[in-house]
Scaffold this active site. Sequence first.
Site, PDB file in Angstrom:
ATOM      1  N   THR A 102       0.828  -1.217   0.000  1.00  0.00           N
ATOM      2  CA  THR A 102       0.000   0.000   0.000  1.00  0.00           C
ATOM      3  C   THR A 102       0.860   1.264   0.000  1.00  0.00           C
ATOM      4  O   THR A 102       0.420   2.303  -0.489  1.00  0.00           O
ATOM      5  CB  THR A 102      -0.979   0.027   1.182  1.00  0.00           C
ATOM      6  OG1 THR A 102      -0.266   0.115   2.422  1.00  0.00           O
ATOM      7  CG2 THR A 102      -1.863  -1.217   1.190  1.00  0.00           C
ATOM      8  N   LEU A 130      -2.973   5.021  -0.557  1.00  0.00           N
ATOM      9  CA  LEU A 130      -4.400   4.698  -0.510  1.00  0.00           C
ATOM     10  C   LEU A 130      -4.513   3.199  -0.247  1.00  0.00           C
ATOM     11  O   LEU A 130      -4.503   2.379  -1.155  1.00  0.00           O
ATOM     12  CB  LEU A 130      -5.075   5.105  -1.818  1.00  0.00           C
ATOM     13  CG  LEU A 130      -6.594   5.183  -1.824  1.00  0.00           C
ATOM     14  CD1 LEU A 130      -7.119   6.077  -0.699  1.00  0.00           C
ATOM     15  CD2 LEU A 130      -7.092   5.700  -3.162  1.00  0.00           C
ATOM     16  N   HIS A 131      -4.622   2.861   1.047  1.00  0.00           N
ATOM     17  CA  HIS A 131      -4.438   1.471   1.500  1.00  0.00           C
ATOM     18  C   HIS A 131      -5.585   0.526   1.102  1.00  0.00           C
ATOM     19  O   HIS A 131      -5.393  -0.439   0.378  1.00  0.00           O
ATOM     20  CB  HIS A 131      -4.298   1.429   3.024  1.00  0.00           C
ATOM     21  CG  HIS A 131      -3.255   2.313   3.609  1.00  0.00           C
ATOM     22  ND1 HIS A 131      -1.922   1.977   3.637  1.00  0.00           N
ATOM     23  CD2 HIS A 131      -3.351   3.526   4.215  1.00  0.00           C
ATOM     24  CE1 HIS A 131      -1.232   2.940   4.236  1.00  0.00           C
ATOM     25  NE2 HIS A 131      -2.078   3.888   4.594  1.00  0.00           N
ATOM     26  N   ASP A 132      -6.765   0.768   1.667  1.00  0.00           N
ATOM     27  CA  ASP A 132      -7.820  -0.246   1.670  1.00  0.00           C
ATOM     28  C   ASP A 132      -8.364  -0.636   0.301  1.00  0.00           C
ATOM     29  O   ASP A 132      -8.741  -1.799   0.112  1.00  0.00           O
ATOM     30  CB  ASP A 132      -8.965   0.199   2.583  1.00  0.00           C
ATOM     31  CG  ASP A 132      -8.581   0.154   4.060  1.00  0.00           C
ATOM     32  OD1 ASP A 132      -7.616  -0.558   4.402  1.00  0.00           O
ATOM     33  OD2 ASP A 132      -9.245   0.823   4.874  1.00  0.00           O
TER      34      ASP A 132
END
Length: 314
Positions: A197, A243-245
């Site tokens: 991520t 922008l991880h998720d």
Amino acid sequence: MASDPRPIIIDTDPGQDDAVAILLAFASPELKVLGLTTVAGNVPLPLTTLNALKIRELGGRPEVPVRAGCARPMLRPLVTAEHVHGRTGLDGADLPDPALGLADGHAVDWMVDTLMAAGDGEITLCPLGPLTNIAAAIVKEPRIVPKIREIVLMGGGYFEAGNITPMAEFNIYVDPHAASIVLDSGAPATILPLDVTHKALISRAWLDGLRTAGTPVTVAVAGLVDYFERFDTEKYGGEGGPLHDPCVIAYLLHPEWFEGRECGVKVETQSELTMGATVVDWWRVTDWPKNARFITALDRPRYFDLLAERLATL
């Protein structure tokens, strides 16, 4: 001939990046979102639940049920992240109060019932926050494990270490005991850690493109992400924050855009110094069973193109 959409349950603690992940799932006909379950994490449970209701409304998916789950970790006090996500967890966009409320029942009970009614290997679980609800469901009814096609989660870090402590990533740190239960359960797991991520870095041009698209969803997402990334941009330097998720949902849609390997992964639950660390046998120096696919790279341009294209359709 198109295949049937893949049934998924999104377990979440929204969170701006959770919001983008949920909206991407809503905008993807390849996926069938059976429900959203909420957990305490980025902010306390009443706020993560309210935020999930707001996101469902923004995405125009009133038929997707939202249920509240666990209000605290299994054994440790709750740690939250208002310093990143703001007081509401969704600072950056003024989303209206939702018209529709929660579905009946507790998230963990519904998750167990839904999995027990499914065929073997049928439903994919997509945890975007601490793993409390998933672990509680496995503890309550271990017979759900064969029903799980895969657990695809955002959490952990190995080469990138931690983001809430020197050694631990936030989602795993909040409930390390839950994470340990999930990874030891025998369910197939794919981990989207900080190692990948932190390569999904937002660009100013991408944000400007969302605003230019001009839909209620893209404008709201631009505001949310603009607020959210300021913390990581200050922390790590560079052009934009990660922008991880949404990596979780993008992985379901295009696993070929991601690189990793099957590894043994364990979670530290004893030492306060390294609590919540994900210990990855990357070089296979132990006899640990390979219990997870640990992802370390992605095709960043395709990832952000996918997000922009899909979000504009909502």
